[in-house]
Motif scaffolding. Structure first.
Motif, PDB file in Angstrom:
ATOM      1  N   GLU A 140       0.840  -1.209   0.000  1.00 42.50           N
ATOM      2  CA  GLU A 140       0.000   0.000   0.000  1.00 42.50           C
ATOM      3  C   GLU A 140       0.871   1.254   0.000  1.00 42.50           C
ATOM      4  N   HIS A 141       1.870   1.280   0.849  1.00 38.50           N
ATOM      5  CA  HIS A 141       2.770   2.440   0.885  1.00 38.50           C
ATOM      6  C   HIS A 141       3.508   2.594  -0.441  1.00 38.50           C
ATOM      7  N   ARG A 142       3.967   1.488  -0.982  1.00 37.09           N
ATOM      8  CA  ARG A 142       4.679   1.523  -2.257  1.00 37.09           C
ATOM      9  C   ARG A 142       3.772   2.074  -3.365  1.00 37.09           C
ATOM     10  N   VAL A 143       2.542   1.586  -3.435  1.00 39.20           N
ATOM     11  CA  VAL A 143       1.614   2.015  -4.491  1.00 39.20           C
ATOM     12  C   VAL A 143       1.186   3.467  -4.285  1.00 39.20           C
ATOM     13  N   HIS A 144       1.027   3.888  -3.040  1.00 38.36           N
ATOM     14  CA  HIS A 144       0.730   5.310  -2.808  1.00 38.36           C
ATOM     15  C   HIS A 144       1.888   6.178  -3.304  1.00 38.36           C
ATOM     16  N   GLY A 145       3.123   5.717  -3.096  1.00 41.51           N
ATOM     17  CA  GLY A 145       4.284   6.464  -3.598  1.00 41.51           C
ATOM     18  C   GLY A 145       4.295   6.550  -5.116  1.00 41.51           C
ATOM     19  N   ILE A 146       4.000   5.448  -5.781  1.00 43.75           N
ATOM     20  CA  ILE A 146       3.946   5.445  -7.251  1.00 43.75           C
ATOM     21  C   ILE A 146       2.810   6.342  -7.732  1.00 43.75           C
ATOM     22  N   THR A 147       1.670   6.275  -7.044  1.00 46.09           N
ATOM     23  CA  THR A 147       0.529   7.123  -7.399  1.00 46.09           C
ATOM     24  C   THR A 147       0.922   8.590  -7.301  1.00 46.09           C
ATOM     25  N   ARG A 148       1.578   8.959  -6.206  1.00 45.91           N
ATOM     26  CA  ARG A 148       2.030  10.342  -6.029  1.00 45.91           C
ATOM     27  C   ARG A 148       2.991  10.743  -7.152  1.00 45.91           C
ATOM     28  N   ASP A 149       3.931   9.860  -7.478  1.00 47.42           N
ATOM     29  CA  ASP A 149       4.890  10.172  -8.541  1.00 47.42           C
ATOM     30  C   ASP A 149       4.187  10.422  -9.872  1.00 47.42           C
ATOM     31  N   ILE A 150       3.198   9.605 -10.180  1.00 50.38           N
ATOM     32  CA  ILE A 150       2.469   9.761 -11.441  1.00 50.38           C
ATOM     33  C   ILE A 150       1.643  11.043 -11.429  1.00 50.38           C
ATOM     34  N   LEU A 151       0.918  11.281 -10.339  1.00 52.70           N
ATOM     35  CA  LEU A 151      -0.018  12.411 -10.295  1.00 52.70           C
ATOM     36  C   LEU A 151       0.650  13.740  -9.970  1.00 52.70           C
ATOM     37  N   ASP A 152       1.870  13.679  -9.481  1.00 54.00           N
ATOM     38  CA  ASP A 152       2.604  14.920  -9.218  1.00 54.00           C
ATOM     39  C   ASP A 152       2.795  15.717 -10.503  1.00 54.00           C
ATOM     40  N   ALA A 153       2.805  15.033 -11.637  1.00 57.34           N
ATOM     41  CA  ALA A 153       2.955  15.704 -12.936  1.00 57.34           C
ATOM     42  C   ALA A 153       1.666  16.405 -13.369  1.00 57.34           C
ATOM     43  N   VAL A 154       0.543  16.078 -12.729  1.00 57.87           N
ATOM     44  CA  VAL A 154      -0.729  16.733 -13.044  1.00 57.87           C
ATOM     45  C   VAL A 154      -0.725  18.051 -12.286  1.00 57.87           C
ATOM     46  N   LYS A 155      -0.359  19.103 -12.975  1.00 55.50           N
ATOM     47  CA  LYS A 155      -0.141  20.403 -12.340  1.00 55.50           C
ATOM     48  C   LYS A 155      -1.430  21.214 -12.277  1.00 55.50           C
ATOM     49  N   ALA A 156      -2.300  20.816 -11.409  1.00 50.36           N
ATOM     50  CA  ALA A 156      -3.525  21.566 -11.173  1.00 50.36           C
ATOM     51  C   ALA A 156      -3.697  21.677  -9.660  1.00 50.36           C
ATOM     52  N   PRO A 157      -4.097  22.834  -9.153  1.00 47.86           N
ATOM     53  CA  PRO A 157      -4.220  23.010  -7.701  1.00 47.86           C
ATOM     54  C   PRO A 157      -5.083  21.954  -7.014  1.00 47.86           C
ATOM     55  N   PRO A 158      -6.202  21.516  -7.614  1.00 47.40           N
ATOM     56  CA  PRO A 158      -6.983  20.497  -6.906  1.00 47.40           C
ATOM     57  C   PRO A 158      -6.218  19.191  -6.697  1.00 47.40           C
ATOM     58  N   MET A 159      -5.284  18.864  -7.602  1.00 51.16           N
ATOM     59  CA  MET A 159      -4.505  17.631  -7.451  1.00 51.16           C
ATOM     60  C   MET A 159      -3.581  17.757  -6.251  1.00 51.16           C
ATOM     61  N   HIS A 160      -3.002  18.932  -6.059  1.00 51.68           N
ATOM     62  CA  HIS A 160      -2.107  19.155  -4.919  1.00 51.68           C
ATOM     63  C   HIS A 160      -2.862  18.940  -3.606  1.00 51.68           C
ATOM     64  N   THR A 161      -4.108  19.363  -3.543  1.00 50.55           N
ATOM     65  CA  THR A 161      -4.923  19.183  -2.340  1.00 50.55           C
ATOM     66  C   THR A 161      -5.113  17.700  -2.034  1.00 50.55           C
ATOM     67  N   VAL A 162      -5.340  16.901  -3.055  1.00 52.11           N
ATOM     68  CA  VAL A 162      -5.522  15.458  -2.870  1.00 52.11           C
ATOM     69  C   VAL A 162      -4.197  14.812  -2.453  1.00 52.11           C
ATOM     70  N   LEU A 163      -3.098  15.211  -3.076  1.00 49.73           N
ATOM     71  CA  LEU A 163      -1.791  14.656  -2.703  1.00 49.73           C
ATOM     72  C   LEU A 163      -1.469  14.987  -1.243  1.00 49.73           C
ATOM     73  N   THR A 164      -1.844  16.176  -0.804  1.00 49.54           N
ATOM     74  CA  THR A 164      -1.649  16.548   0.596  1.00 49.54           C
ATOM     75  C   THR A 164      -2.518  15.677   1.497  1.00 49.54           C
ATOM     76  N   PHE A 165      -3.753  15.428   1.103  1.00 50.88           N
ATOM     77  CA  PHE A 165      -4.663  14.575   1.866  1.00 50.88           C
ATOM     78  C   PHE A 165      -4.042  13.191   2.095  1.00 50.88           C
ATOM     79  N   TYR A 166      -3.359  12.661   1.095  1.00 45.93           N
ATOM     80  CA  TYR A 166      -2.755  11.328   1.179  1.00 45.93           C
ATOM     81  C   TYR A 166      -1.309  11.347   1.659  1.00 45.93           C
TER      82      TYR A 166
END
Length: 183
Positions: free
Chosen positions: A143-169
C-alpha cells in the motif's frame, strides 16, 4: 459490509467526473508502465460504482477495493482458458463522505487518485510484481509503495486540486523504510 439502499451514490454529473478520471488514470498508468494499447487490455478489469455492486462488494472505510474473480471466455470449458478479472469496486459513500468533510477537495482529482492507485495495483498483480494473496505485512508495505507510485504519477498533473488530494494522502507517501518501526 453495508446494505446499498441506505448509502449515498454518485449523481449523474459525478459519474461523468468519475468516468473522466478513469480515462485519464488509464492513460497515466499506461504511460508510466510504458504499456501499449494491446498490453493495456491484457490485465482485464472493470470499474464499478455503488449502484452496480452487490452487497458483498460494499465495504466500510476504503474508497475502493479490488476483487479478483475468475473470468472465462464465452464457450470456454477448459481450465486453461480462465483468466483473472479484477473488479475495482468504487465506494461512492466513502468518497462522498470525504468530499463533504473536506470541501477543499473536489471529486475529479480525488477519483483520479483513487482509480490511478487501484490500476497500479492491477498492473502489479498482473505482472506478478506483487502477490494478490499477500500477508498483512506485505499488503501494508505494498500500500505504501503504491501510494508512492501514485504520487509520482499524479505529481505531474499540475492543477491546484490535485495538490490538495496529494496533501490529503501525504501520510501514505512516507518512505517504506519508515515502516520498519511499526511492522
Amino acid at each position: 459490509m453495508q446494505k446499498k439502499v441506505s448509502l449515498p451514490t454518485f449523481t449523474t454529473d459525478a459519474l461523468t467526473a468519475v468516468n473522466n478520471a478513469v480515462s485519464m488514470a488509464e492513460e497515466l498508468v499506461s504511460n508510466h508502465y510504458k504499456m501499449s494499447a494491446s498490453q493495456w487490455l491484457h490485465p482485464k478489469y472493470d470499474v464499478k460504482t455503488l449502484v452496480d455492486l452487490n452487497d458483498t462488494e460494499i465495504v466500510d472505510g476504503p474508497f475502493a477495493q479490488i476483487i479478483r474473480y475468475e473470468g472465462k471466455p464465452d464457450g470456454g470449458v477448459l481450465g486453461s482458458s480462465t483468466y483473472d478479472l479484477y473488479k475495482i469496486c468504487v465506494q461512492d459513500h466513502a468518497i462522498l463522505k470525504v468530499l463533504n468533510e473536506h470541501p477543499e477537495i473536489t471529486l475529479f482529482p480525488f477519483a483520479l487518485y483513487v482509480i490511478t492507485h487501484e490500476l497500479i495495483h492491477i498492473v502489479r498483480f498482473s505482472r506478478f510484481i506483487q502477490n494478490f494473496n499477500a500477508t498483512d505485512v506485505e499488503k501494508l508495505t505494498e500500500e505504501h509503495r503504491v501510494h508512492g507510485i501514485t504520487r509520482d504519477i499524479l505529481d505531474a498533473v499540475k492543477a491546484p486540486p490535485m495538490h490538495t488530494v496529494l496533501t490529503f494522502y501525504s501520510t501514505w507517501h512516507a518512505p517504506i523504510d519508515g515502516l520498519k518501526s511499526i511492522l
